[in-house]
Design an enzyme around this catalytic site. Structure first.
Site, short mmCIF file in Angstrom:
data_model
loop_
_atom_site.label_atom_id
_atom_site.label_comp_id
_atom_site.label_asym_id
_atom_site.label_seq_id
_atom_site.Cartn_x
_atom_site.Cartn_y
_atom_site.Cartn_z
N TYR A 16 8.59 -6.35 -7.38
CA TYR A 16 7.53 -7.21 -7.90
C TYR A 16 6.17 -6.77 -7.38
O TYR A 16 5.18 -6.78 -8.10
CB TYR A 16 7.78 -8.67 -7.54
CG TYR A 16 6.72 -9.54 -8.17
CD1 TYR A 16 6.73 -9.80 -9.54
CD2 TYR A 16 5.66 -10.03 -7.42
CE1 TYR A 16 5.73 -10.55 -10.14
CE2 TYR A 16 4.65 -10.76 -8.01
CZ TYR A 16 4.70 -11.03 -9.37
OH TYR A 16 3.70 -11.75 -9.95
N LYS A 17 6.11 -6.36 -6.13
CA LYS A 17 4.84 -5.93 -5.56
C LYS A 17 4.46 -4.52 -6.02
O LYS A 17 3.36 -4.05 -5.74
CB LYS A 17 4.91 -5.97 -4.03
CG LYS A 17 4.85 -7.41 -3.48
CD LYS A 17 4.79 -7.42 -1.99
CE LYS A 17 4.63 -8.84 -1.44
NZ LYS A 17 3.28 -9.39 -1.70
N ARG A 29 -4.70 -18.63 2.94
CA ARG A 29 -3.45 -17.93 3.11
C ARG A 29 -3.73 -16.45 2.84
O ARG A 29 -4.80 -16.10 2.33
CB ARG A 29 -2.37 -18.44 2.16
CG ARG A 29 -2.63 -18.16 0.70
CD ARG A 29 -1.55 -18.74 -0.19
NE ARG A 29 -0.27 -18.06 -0.02
CZ ARG A 29 0.14 -17.02 -0.74
NH1 ARG A 29 -0.63 -16.51 -1.69
NH2 ARG A 29 1.32 -16.48 -0.54
N ASN A 75 -2.08 -12.65 1.27
CA ASN A 75 -1.05 -12.00 0.48
C ASN A 75 -1.31 -10.50 0.61
O ASN A 75 -2.38 -10.09 1.06
CB ASN A 75 -1.12 -12.46 -0.98
CG ASN A 75 0.16 -12.15 -1.72
OD1 ASN A 75 1.14 -11.65 -1.16
ND2 ASN A 75 0.17 -12.44 -3.02
N HIS A 120 2.50 -18.72 -12.02
CA HIS A 120 3.42 -18.10 -11.07
C HIS A 120 4.85 -18.00 -11.60
O HIS A 120 5.74 -17.57 -10.86
CB HIS A 120 3.40 -18.87 -9.75
CG HIS A 120 2.10 -18.72 -9.03
ND1 HIS A 120 1.03 -19.56 -9.26
CD2 HIS A 120 1.67 -17.82 -8.12
CE1 HIS A 120 0.01 -19.17 -8.51
NE2 HIS A 120 0.37 -18.13 -7.80
N GLU A 159 -5.06 -9.65 0.56
CA GLU A 159 -5.91 -10.69 -0.04
C GLU A 159 -6.01 -11.85 0.93
O GLU A 159 -5.00 -12.37 1.37
CB GLU A 159 -5.29 -11.21 -1.34
CG GLU A 159 -5.31 -10.19 -2.46
CD GLU A 159 -4.69 -10.74 -3.75
OE1 GLU A 159 -4.75 -10.03 -4.75
OE2 GLU A 159 -4.14 -11.86 -3.74
N TYR A 174 8.10 -14.55 0.97
CA TYR A 174 7.13 -15.52 0.48
C TYR A 174 7.28 -16.81 1.24
O TYR A 174 8.39 -17.23 1.56
CB TYR A 174 7.36 -15.82 -1.00
CG TYR A 174 6.89 -14.72 -1.91
CD1 TYR A 174 5.56 -14.31 -1.90
CD2 TYR A 174 7.77 -14.09 -2.78
CE1 TYR A 174 5.13 -13.30 -2.74
CE2 TYR A 174 7.35 -13.09 -3.63
CZ TYR A 174 6.03 -12.69 -3.60
OH TYR A 174 5.60 -11.72 -4.43
#
Lengths: 326, 345, 183
Positions: free
Chosen positions: B322-323, B226, B228, B196, B271, B33
């Site tokens: 997490y993903k 950005r 993701n 978040h 994204e 990140y």
């Protein structure tokens, strides 16, 4: 940051000492829309009475959506009285003169969830609140204005009348404004937010009255035009890489660095815009921040400063030092 | 298109423009990140083509994705929410998106200001959807739907509107039908930082607070973006938490597929997020555009094949968890590795 | 931040949506700058617990306009707050004494009614009970639960993970199916 090329398209000197300027894009067309309460930073070139070029912020007072021109209003300030010279320059402009400026910047917007807006202005501090009133009129928001100005010297009186349906209250002395304010602060429904703009001393009084009436800080909003009468401060040392030099009392870190040949990005030179932020190293003894830009967390971290207004605070041994990281 | 890649050489599962315009998200061999924002728009060249020239992208999935959004909203209206004070921001967002659409597709879309002033009047034309309409700012009776709902039915992007007050941004309105494992309906009204809160690693590293500071200082007219990413099984845009019982089992089931089916089913999901300060309300508009490319198409570009395998193999376990890719990321990497250049195009 | 930080249990980040006072009982101080204070006491199962909290606040606000509302349950507390907010002026503060679950629900009503964070304070006497909102069927389940526990949804009977994520608007925790990936 993008810059705009503008020309003076209109001048209105009807109100004594307050000049309204209409600035149109040099090449025609539309200008960017802006948020109510925004200001424009004009480039003021150096010239007679101005040793260096200035960047002065002025609130926008015209229509904010799809504007074909920008409008500002500038109070005449006498350089002999200590003014830096931006105002004198504006008051000497003529129709057709070119002007460059930043795109509008917002730092004093109406709070969207507010169910009501109480606006308190003194003198030329009315300017950002005029664009607030335009917003409230467009979107049907409840607003109340208390406006202090010298008799016969009130700017925007006609517009304010139109925008508030005549409900604005004007005052010609501080005492009567404060008396009325005290009363009004006690009678605002819970969703109300308070906005004030004017000389720092005036805003301090408004804030003190609000606090006394139990207003929490989240409902009180101030528009600073910059810091007036900054303390010249004690001398301190600076290191930038290998180089070490002293900053004298009354000289800013920014000025001293420029003199040493460093190009530090900067704009307002008064602790508002955030352009001249510097990173500081661990040899720093302490920072007297004085700016209006950094957050409380940033300030507490002590690893950054605004070159234009921040100075070193001495350590226990009396040594005052900033380690600048470029 | 100055690509080393073209339709004559390869055949793809996806329409050609979904490959040539794919925003490949891995500039480095490893992924962490970061506050990876950059000014937008701006074209990025890839081995297959380019992306990023427009803030609002219209591609060959336009009609399909809008139909899917409409069906999702019909089933679950909580994907569209706004707190009452967001009325101005919703109008603001609509105008901004119409402007962006007309920049992206000047041939078929146009926003014209008919009258400016206190109550501006506009004409909006969207030939792709047969819309030709005149409306007055702030007057809901001149629109066929609420402003945010109406414009969300004309862009492929998900939309979140953040209100800024007392130094904090709050996600107070939006239309989010293509969420990647979060629930917009639950999060609406939370601050950006609270939204978040559950993301690992963002905590200690100050990434999210830096992003928050950055967003707070965004000025009108400034646009940043950005990217993701994650992996998604099937060409499934709606992997919201609401539907977790529907898509969750795929994460085990995918391991049972043979290699051919695995390569068609597993997608790299990217994204492209745009951040725009809206002028009238001062709100920040957060646009989330989702792109899905199956592995079989991804491997047509050699650099994408190798880089994606590198990233997946190295990804720390907490990020993989997490993903939601922990169960099949190694199989995905192995699948990509096995399709060496000799076997590919 | 009122709760202690220990090396063994890292303090949660200050931007989590889960307030500190739902992890352990904390009594926040009353804001002496307020002009009018509504003190909502959600008496619940344990009146002996809330009484001293209220007494402490009232003593500290001696001489100010304090309106004490004793409420038997959360619904009554929300109704009492909503009634007060109709005529409340800026300068008003709201203090809520009760379980964390009740405080979250009353805070949500305050947020919906336009109160800012610096106009509310909470005196939490217990943190055992949580309300979980099922993201799949929208039912709410109330039970004695810790964060990351699993509870059967009162609506769809799925096993819900109590996620450390709390809505400001409803005061409920996010709950989602814990074993959705086991086909």
């Amino acid at each position: 940051m993008s810059r705009l090329s503008l020309v003076v398209a209109g001048i209105d000197d009807t109100v004594p000492d307050v000049r309204r300027l209409v600035l149109a894009p040099a090449d025609g067309g539309e200008l960017p829309s802006y948020t109510p309460g925004s200001h424009l930073v004009l480039d003021v070139p150096s010239g007679p009475g101005r040793e260096r070029a200035l960047a002065n912020a002025y609130s926008l007072v015209g229509e904010s959506l799809h504007p074909s021109s920008y409008e500002i209003a500038v109070l005449r300030c006498d350089p002999r009285g200590g003014a830096a010279g931006g105002s004198a320059w504006v008051h000497a402009l003529r129709t057709g003169d070119p002007v460059t400026a930043t795109t509008p910047r917002s730092s004093f917007a109406p709070v969207q969830p507010a169910t009501r807006h109480l606006l308190v202005a003194a003198g030329i501090g009315i300017t950002p609140l005029v664009s607030h009133l335009r917003f409230h009129a467009r979107w049907g928001r409840e607003a109340e204005l208390l406006y202090l100005h010298r008799e016969g010297r009130g700017a925007f009186i006609t517009e304010i009348d139109d925008l508030t349906d005549g409900s604005a209250s004007c005052f010609h002395d501080r005492v009567s404004l404060l008396a009325r304010l005290r009363e009004r602060l006690l009678d605002q429904p819970i969703g109300t937010h308070l906005y004030t703009c004017g000389p720092t001393g005036f805003m301090d009084l408004v804030v003190a009255e609000a606090q006394a009436a139990g207003w929490p800080s989240s409902r009180v909003h101030l528009e600073h035009f910059g810091l007036d009468d900054l303390d010249p401060g004690e001398p301190f040392d600076v290191t930038v890489g290998e180089q070490c030099f002293e900053i004298a009392s009354g000289v800013s870190l920014l000025e001293a660095m420029e003199k040493q040949g460093y190009a530090v990005p900067n704009l307002c030179r008064q602790g508002v815009c955030g352009e001249c932020r510097l990173e500081l190293g661990p040899a720093t003894t302490g920072v007297w921040h004085r700016d209006l830009y950094l957050s409380d967390d940033d300030k507490a971290a002590g690893d950054c400063a605004m070159a234009c207004v921040s100075r070193a605070l001495p350590a226990a041994d009396g040594r005052a030092h900033l380690e600048v990281l470029l | 298109m100055s690509a080393t890649y073209s339709a004559e050489v390869c055949t793809t599962v996806s329409a050609l423009d979904l490959v040539t315009g794919f925003p490949f998200p891995f500039p480095q061999e490893t992924y962490r990140y970061s506050t990876n924002v950059e000014p937008a728009p701006g074209a990025v060249t890839t081995p297959a083509g380019q992306w990023g020239e427009a803030v609002v992208d219209v591609d060959s999935e336009y009609a399909q994705e809008l139909a899917e959004r409409a069906a999702i909203l019909d089933r679950d209206p909580s994907r569209h929410a706004w707190l009452p004070h967001m009325d101005v921001a919703c109008w603001d967002a609509m105008l901004c998106l119409m402007r962006e659409l007309s920049l992206t597709r000047p041939d078929s879309m146009a926003l014209t200001v008919l009258e400016s002033g206190v109550r501006p009047r506009y004409h909006w034309r969207n030939d792709l959807l047969g819309i030709d309409h005149t409306f007055v700012l702030g007057d809901p009776s001149t629109l066929p739907d609420e402003p945010l709902a109406w414009i969300a039915a004309q862009v492929q992007e998900d939309i979140v509107l953040l209100d800024q007050r007392d130094g904090v941004l709050y996600g107070d309105a939006g239309v989010v039908t293509f969420a990647a494992d979060w629930s917009f309906g639950f999060d609406v009204g939370m601050s950006f930082l609270e939204i978040h809160g559950p993301v690992p690693r963002l905590h200690g590293e100050g990434i999210i607070t830096r992003a928050h500071e950055f967003l707070k200082r965004l000025q009108p007219g400034e646009t940043y973006r950005r990217t993701n990413w994650t992996l998604t099984i099937g060409r499934r845009l709606d992997v919201s938490t609401e539907l977790y019982p529907e898509w969750g089992p795929d994460r085990d089931a995918v391991l049972l597929l043979d290699d051919e089916a695995f390569g068609r089913d597993v997608h790299l999901r990217v994204e492209v997020q745009h951040l725009i300060r809206l002028p009238e309300s001062g709100a920040v508009m957060f646009l989330i555009r989702t792109y899905l490319l199956p592995l079989v198409d991804l491997v047509q570009v050699e650099h994408w094949r190798v880089r994606t395998a590198d990233v997946l193999e190295e990804l720390p376990q907490d990020l993989a968890d997490y993903k939601g890719v922990a169960k099949y990321r190694h199989r995905t990497a192995a699948w990509l590795r096995a399709r060496g250049p000799a076997e590919g195009s | 931040m009122t709760s202690p930080v220990t090396a063994s249990a890292p303090h949660p980040p200050h931007y989590t949506s889960v307030p500190d006072w739902t992890r352990e009982p904390v009594v926040q101080p009353a804001d002496p700058l307020g002009r009018v204070h509504t003190v909502i006491e959600v008496v619940g199962e344990d009146p002996a617990a809330t009484a001293p909290v209220v007494a402490g606040w009232v003593a500290g606000l001696d001489g100010r306009d304090v309106r004490h509302r004793a409420c038997p349950d959360t619904a009554a507390a929300v109704a009492a707050l909503e009634a007060d907010l109709v005529t409340a002026k800026v300068g008003h503060r709201v203090l809520v004494a009760g379980s964390a679950d009740a405080c979250l629900a009353v805070r949500a009503a305050g947020v919906r009614g336009g109160l800012a964070d610096d106009e509310m304070a909470f005196g939490v006497v217990s943190v055992e009970t949580r309300t979980v909102w099922c993201v799949h069927c929208s039912a709410a389940t109330v039970a004695k639960l810790a964060l990351d526990d699993v509870v059967a949804c009162s609506g769809c009977e799925r096993g819900l993970l109590v996620y450390p994520h709390v809505s400001r608007r409803t005061g409920r925790h996010l709950g989602f199916m814990v074993d959705a990936e086991e086909a």
